[in-house]
Scaffold this active site. Structure first.
Site, PDB file in Angstrom:
ATOM      1  N   LYS A 127       0.869  -1.191   0.000  1.00  0.00           N
ATOM      2  CA  LYS A 127       0.000   0.000   0.000  1.00  0.00           C
ATOM      3  C   LYS A 127       0.898   1.230   0.000  1.00  0.00           C
ATOM      4  CE  LYS A 127      -4.293  -1.683   0.929  1.00  0.00           C
ATOM      5  NZ  LYS A 127      -4.673  -2.042   2.289  1.00  0.00           N
ATOM      6  N   HIS A 130       1.941   7.037   2.587  1.00  0.00           N
ATOM      7  CA  HIS A 130       1.403   8.350   2.224  1.00  0.00           C
ATOM      8  C   HIS A 130       1.523   9.363   3.359  1.00  0.00           C
ATOM      9  CE1 HIS A 130      -2.189   7.373   4.553  1.00  0.00           C
ATOM     10  NE2 HIS A 130      -2.152   6.185   3.985  1.00  0.00           N
ATOM     11  N   HIS A 133       0.972   8.739   7.000  1.00  0.00           N
ATOM     12  CA  HIS A 133       1.927   7.999   7.836  1.00  0.00           C
ATOM     13  C   HIS A 133       2.968   8.894   8.485  1.00  0.00           C
ATOM     14  CE1 HIS A 133       0.687   4.603   5.102  1.00  0.00           C
ATOM     15  NE2 HIS A 133       0.524   4.077   6.293  1.00  0.00           N
TER      16      HIS A 133
HETATM   17  N1  ARG Z   1      -0.468  -1.363  10.007  1.00  0.00           N
HETATM   18  C1  ARG Z   1      -1.424  -0.617  10.771  1.00  0.00           C
HETATM   19  C2  ARG Z   1      -2.073   0.452   9.892  1.00  0.00           C
HETATM   20  O1  ARG Z   1      -1.481   0.866   8.922  1.00  0.00           O
HETATM   21  C3  ARG Z   1      -0.845   0.061  11.971  1.00  0.00           C
HETATM   22  C4  ARG Z   1      -0.250  -0.885  12.973  1.00  0.00           C
HETATM   23  C5  ARG Z   1      -0.218  -0.307  14.330  1.00  0.00           C
HETATM   24  N2  ARG Z   1       0.396  -1.159  15.299  1.00  0.00           N
HETATM   25  C6  ARG Z   1      -0.148  -2.157  15.953  1.00  0.00           C
HETATM   26  N3  ARG Z   1       0.571  -2.842  16.787  1.00  0.00           N
HETATM   27  N4  ARG Z   1      -1.410  -2.463  15.778  1.00  0.00           N
HETATM   28  O2  ARG Z   1      -3.162   0.890  10.229  1.00  0.00           O
END
Ligand code: ARG
Length: 566
Positions: A127, A130, A133
């Site tokens: 993905k 962007h 982030h």
């Molecule tokens: N990959 C997730 C997202 O982009 C964020 C992860 C956050 N960390 C976690 N331990 N849940 O929304």
């Protein structure tokens, strides 16, 4: 360094018998302006002991303390005893300490032997990386630096979103329509296209979903073809992300993302079953959280696959075992508040008292002003493009203002990226904000370039004035209003770093270094620093050096470079 507040407590404690030192400490205030002293102590609580009106008590205490070495003046103002720090003492104390510790001024060993995990950034692979982030990436990076500076053993983790049913879709889509070369030429966009197309076609052909589920199952069972494709997707995504991390100078100790926990799942499920906290609901396994005002948490789907929540529980258990953390921080958007509240509650229900050390650090949203970037509806704004645009704009400002600067490209990068980071870290994290190009890149006002420019100014003064750190300094020459103003802020800096850590709020540091820069520029405008009076010049340069050092350290804790020339 001298703790002047402790000195106030000691002095008062000698005079007052009806209050403990702790009670005295609790009563001490910081007056609204320095005309009223650095500390103030209200005497209302002493009426019984002294059998006098508060004003008279304050007067009596103040006059008995005149002329001690730490406070040039102790005076009463109504019922308050006001303490004025001896300016020369303060100047000597602060400047000697900065000269001695240099860029470690403000650091500490308070965290010694304590491990702190800072999990941040954590994008989903395949993905776009962007603009959304930017916050987790920048706040997390700064927090990791702050903890480290205070002596904590810091571990940074990028919990990549590299697992879940969407990878079944991607594999199916790739097998149908994918072309390796096309994808490698532009990985994220091409993978996104495949993903979107798959979802569109699946609307008419629901059997595609079965296929996706099949491939995810295969992936979970380590089918060689599925594994190879998944690994490839992960590698090319990470390569993209790393370009941005490199630009920001960010490194992670671990990229153990969601996939890392896939084989640890059965054990966790087993434990949860044993502890009797799950129940069945239409073939799936859930934890009922109604008692805690939350909807039920889905742990395992009917088809046996686990979820985001399950992986977070497994990750926390693993991290406790593997790292034995003192704190385990998650820098993740406030949209995920409920997710974190739920799984941390579940870990607590599993009987782990350390669940309280798993801390979600939420932040608000960033939005873009319409028209500032080509944000045609729905078009993603890549973080890399934003950074590059900042660098380019800075480069053209430099070409205009200082065309002969050396290393123009490097400096443009340091300022352009610094500007973005600074704005990101300027406000309390939880606040939403709108990204504004003009404000971000301005050299005036409370911006990154302004602070960096002030730093470069201190550097050129030191060079021009021939600063020598071995020089003897007459601290009594640094007691003017403008000088002492800066010195007070430098004195406060170490405490502010600790506050930033306690509250997980880098913006305390951002604000402090802007204030230092402003105070410094006031001093610069009012005072001839490089003067014929050698004594004065030496003292002033020592103050310039201290200012430079603290600004540089502060910027460093925010992840921002401090170029010497710009
Ligand atoms: N990959 C997730 C997202 O982009 C964020 C992860 C956050 N960390 C976690 N331990 N849940 O929304």
């Amino acid at each position: 360094m001298i703790n002047f507040k402790d000195k106030v407590i000691e002095l008062l404690d000698e005079k007052i018998s009806s209050l403990t030192a702790g009670e005295i400490e609790g009563l001490i205030e910081v007056p609204p302006s320095y005309d009223m002293g650095d500390y103030a102590f209200p005497t209302f609580r002493l009426a019984k002991e002294y059998r006098k009106a508060p004003n008279a008590i304050a007067e009596e205490i103040a006059s008995s303390m005149e002329g001690n070495e730490f406070f040039g003046k102790v005076q009463n103002q109504g019922p308050y005893v006001n303490f004025f720090i001896a300016r020369e003492k303060l100047a000597e104390d602060v400047i000697s300490e900065v000269m001695d510790k240099k860029e470690m001024y403000g650091s500490s060993d308070m965290g010694e032997g304590k491990k702190v995990i800072v999990e941040f950034s954590s994008p989903n692979i395949a993905k776009p990386f962007h603009i959304g982030h930017i916050r987790t990436t920048v706040i997390g990076n700064s927090l990791a630096k702050i903890y480290k500076f205070l002596g904590f053993d810091t571990v940074t983790i990028n919990h990549l979103g590299d697992y879940g049913t969407q990878f079944g879709m991607l594999i199916s889509a790739y097998k149908k329509w994918g072309d390796r070369q096309v994808i490698e030429s532009n990985p994220i966009s091409e993978l996104l296209k495949l993903y979107v197309r798959f979802n569109q076609e699946a609307e008419d052909k629901p059997e595609l979903q079965d296929e996706a589920r099949y491939w995810f199952k295969e992936l979970e069972h380590k089918n060689a073809e599925a594994m190879e494709l998944w690994q490839w997707i992960r590698d090319i995504s990470l390569k993209e992300f790393n370009r941005v991390y490199d630009m920001l100078n960010i490194k992670f100790d671990s990229y153990a993302g969601e996939s890392f926990y896939s084989d640890k799942m059965p054990e966790v499920l087993e434990e949860m079953k044993e502890k009797g906290i799950m129940k069945e609901s239409e073939g799936a396994l859930i934890v009922d959280l109604e008692e805690y005002g939350m909807p039920p948490a889905l742990i395992m789907k009917k088809d046996g696959s686990t979820l985001y929540t399950t992986r977070d529980i497994a990750a926390a258990l693993y991290r406790k075992k593997h790292y034995d953390f003192h704190k385990n921080l998650y820098v993740v958007a406030s949209q995920q508040n409920l997710h974190f509240k739920a799984w941390i509650k579940i870990v607590e229900l599993m009987g782990y008292e350390w669940a309280k050390d798993c801390i979600h650090i939420p932040f608000g949203m960033v939005s873009l002003e319409e028209g500032t970037l080509s944000t045609r509806k729905g078009r993603v704004v890549f973080l890399e493009d934003v950074l590059n645009k900042a660098i380019e704009s800075t480069r053209s400002i430099i070409d205009e203002r200082n065309p002969n600067l050396e290393n123009k490209d490097l400096v443009a990068k340091q300022i352009g990226i610094g500007a973005i980071l600074f704005q990101e870290l300027f406000n309390q994290r939880i606040k939403d904000y709108t990204f504004n190009w003009d404000r971000t890149l301005s050299f005036e006002g409370e911006t990154g370039p302004y602070v960096q420019y002030t730093h470069a100014r201190t550097n050129s003064l030191l060079e021009k004035g021939g600063f020598n750190p071995e020089d003897q300094i007459s601290f009594n020459l640094l007691t003017g209003e403008d000088e002492i103003n800066i010195i007070r802020m430098l004195y406060d800096f170490p405490g502010i770093v600790v506050d930033a850590m306690d509250k997980n709020e880098p913006f305390y540091i951002t604000r402090q270094i802007v204030e230092i820069a402003k105070a410094f520029n006031k001093f610069y405008n009012s005072t001839q620093i490089i003067t014929g009076d050698e004594e004065a010049k030496k003292a002033r340069l020592a103050l310039v050096y201290s200012t430079k050092t603290v600004i540089k350290t502060g910027l460093g804790l925010l992840g921002i470079e401090a170029p010497n020339k710009m």
